[in-house]
Design an enzyme around this catalytic site. Structure first.
Site, PDB file in Angstrom:
ATOM      1  N   TYR A   1       0.864  -0.783 -11.165  1.00  0.00           N
ATOM      2  CA  TYR A   1       2.206  -1.209 -10.802  1.00  0.00           C
ATOM      3  C   TYR A   1       2.211  -1.808  -9.389  1.00  0.00           C
ATOM      4  CZ  TYR A   1       3.202   1.232 -15.112  1.00  0.00           C
ATOM      5  OH  TYR A   1       3.191   1.624 -16.422  1.00  0.00           O
TER       6      TYR A   1
ATOM      7  N   LEU B   1      -7.201  14.584 -18.411  1.00  0.00           N
ATOM      8  CA  LEU B   1      -7.949  15.375 -19.391  1.00  0.00           C
ATOM      9  C   LEU B   1      -8.312  16.758 -18.855  1.00  0.00           C
ATOM     10  CD1 LEU B   1     -10.213  12.746 -21.199  1.00  0.00           C
ATOM     11  CD2 LEU B   1      -8.051  13.754 -21.954  1.00  0.00           C
TER      12      LEU B   1
ATOM     13  N   CYS C   1       6.785   8.678 -18.490  1.00  0.00           N
ATOM     14  CA  CYS C   1       7.871   7.789 -18.890  1.00  0.00           C
ATOM     15  C   CYS C   1       8.361   8.130 -20.295  1.00  0.00           C
ATOM     16  CB  CYS C   1       7.416   6.338 -18.848  1.00  0.00           C
ATOM     17  SG  CYS C   1       7.201   5.682 -17.187  1.00  0.00           S
TER      18      CYS C   1
ATOM     19  N   GLN D   1       9.503  10.359  -9.043  1.00  0.00           N
ATOM     20  CA  GLN D   1       8.514   9.328  -8.753  1.00  0.00           C
ATOM     21  C   GLN D   1       9.224   7.979  -8.696  1.00  0.00           C
ATOM     22  OE1 GLN D   1       5.696   7.625 -11.721  1.00  0.00           O
ATOM     23  NE2 GLN D   1       4.107   8.636 -10.505  1.00  0.00           N
TER      24      GLN D   1
ATOM     25  N   PRO E   1       4.534  12.958 -13.862  1.00  0.00           N
ATOM     26  CA  PRO E   1       5.559  12.056 -14.412  1.00  0.00           C
ATOM     27  C   PRO E   1       5.122  11.447 -15.739  1.00  0.00           C
ATOM     28  CG  PRO E   1       5.113  11.568 -12.101  1.00  0.00           C
ATOM     29  CD  PRO E   1       4.049  12.506 -12.555  1.00  0.00           C
TER      30      PRO E   1
END
Length: 363
Positions: free
Chosen positions: A183, A302, A25, A100, A23
């Site tokens: 979050y 990464l 944003c 998500q 995901p």
């Protein structure tokens, strides 16, 4: 044969390969509703040949949004807008699609990253009062969130359920619960953000309680044949914070509740974090969750090169590879990986003539 391009089963969902678009944003929604940008963005990624596309963090209420531009799925208008986008994507791609679900907690009401990402104060025209496990701000100087009472916990749990119901109606193939990156669900897990002295704070068991309740509620609402899994930050990278031991305990608890996988990231709950960045720096955490909790894991962070991804899967450290920024930079990453590893990948017929001369059949 390349292990990266072997099929994978996540619960009842069959993936054609082990490349997952994580995901990301976009901060480009309008009152929570998907826009034309999402049509372009998701349509583009859907042609990548990846095994699964997970939609960006999607808010379960207006207050759950990270920013005013966050995608949401809490209203009929949101649902209709996303249905339009998904309809176009499915017309030209068979890629499995998951979503998500997220509540930003104390990190809500923030500017988009390219405008600095700072908190928008609740008295600003485009801001709102945030809520969290405890009245502890993410950054010094920010307006503190409201500490959630029992009614607030019940409301948020119901918001996750209602959004899961909308996701089911949209025909989405899976749900990922966002319990990472600082979050709300991560805030409950971390003693850095959770200072409660009731049944939802203090001990590890208590700090896991609300995230597990949300998982149970979403799992019960979403169709049984479609998987639900969790993204978690394996460590806060801060002494005294959430750590890999807690992550393993959470993963074991989720395994007993029907969780299909763990998507293992790290960090995000504290500006004091010190992250030792390097290629595959989070893979060790995915490997430990896989070994000790017995759940399929998605490694992310990464991972940029096909040989690197192949080695992680072949070495048994994870079951799938999550790609985010690498996929934005190179939306045909799976094509190039297939060419490098001697595999085949799904691609639209309109693009078949792009295959370089001299390669074996790629598509």
């Amino acid at each position: 044969m390349s292990r990266l391009f072997e099929p994978l089963s996540l619960g009842g969902l069959q993936l054609p390969n082990r490349i997952i678009i994580a995901p990301m944003c976009q901060y480009s929604a309008e009152a929570g509703s998907a826009s034309d940008w999402h049509m372009i963005h998701l349509g583009h990624l859907a042609l990548s040949g990846a095994g699964l596309l997970i939609l960006e963090a999607t808010a379960v209420s207006p207050e759950a949004r990270i920013s005013p531009g966050d995608l949401g799925l809490y209203s009929d208008a949101n649902e209709q807008a996303l249905a339009r986008v998904l309809g176009a994507v499915r017309r030209y791609s068979s890629i499995p699609l998951a979503i998500q679900l997220n509540h930003a907690g104390r990190k809500a009401s923030s500017r988009v990253p390219w405008d600095g990402g700072a908190q928008i104060r609740p008295d600003a025209a485009d801001g709102w009062q945030t809520e969290a496990p405890s009245a502890v701000p993410h950054n010094p100087g920010e307006v503190a969130p409201t500490a959630l009472d029992r009614a607030g916990l019940d409301r948020i749990r119901s918001d996750f359920v209602a959004t899961a119901r909308r996701a089911a109606r949209l025909g989405l193939d899976g749900i990922e619960l966002h319990a990472a990156h600082g979050y709300l669900l991560h805030q409950f897990l971390s003693p850095l953000a959770n200072h409660r002295d009731d049944d939802y704070g203090g001990s590890l068991e208590n700090r896991m309680r609300f995230p597990l309740e949300v998982f149970d509620a979403v799992r019960a609402e979403f169709p049984a044949g479609r998987p639900v899994w969790v993204r978690v930050s394996a460590t806060d990278w801060v002494p005294g914070g959430w750590d890999i031991d807690g992550t393993v305990a959470l993963s074991k608890a989720l395994a007993g509740r029907g969780c299909a996988a763990m998507h293992v990231s790290s960090g995000g709950v504290s500006p004091a974090q010190e992250i030792p960045l390097g290629p595959g720096y989070q893979v060790q955490f995915a490997a430990r969750v896989k070994a000790e909790a017995g759940l399929p894991t998605i490694a992310v962070g990464l991972i940029t090169e096909p040989d690197q991804a192949e080695a992680i899967i072949a070495g048994g450290q994870a079951d799938a590879i999550g790609l985010a920024r690498a996929m934005l930079y190179d939306p045909r990453w799976p094509w190039h990986a297939a060419a490098k590893l001697g595999a085949r990948v799904s691609a639209p017929k309109q693009y078949w003539r792009s295959q370089p001369r001299g390669l074996a059949d790629l598509f």
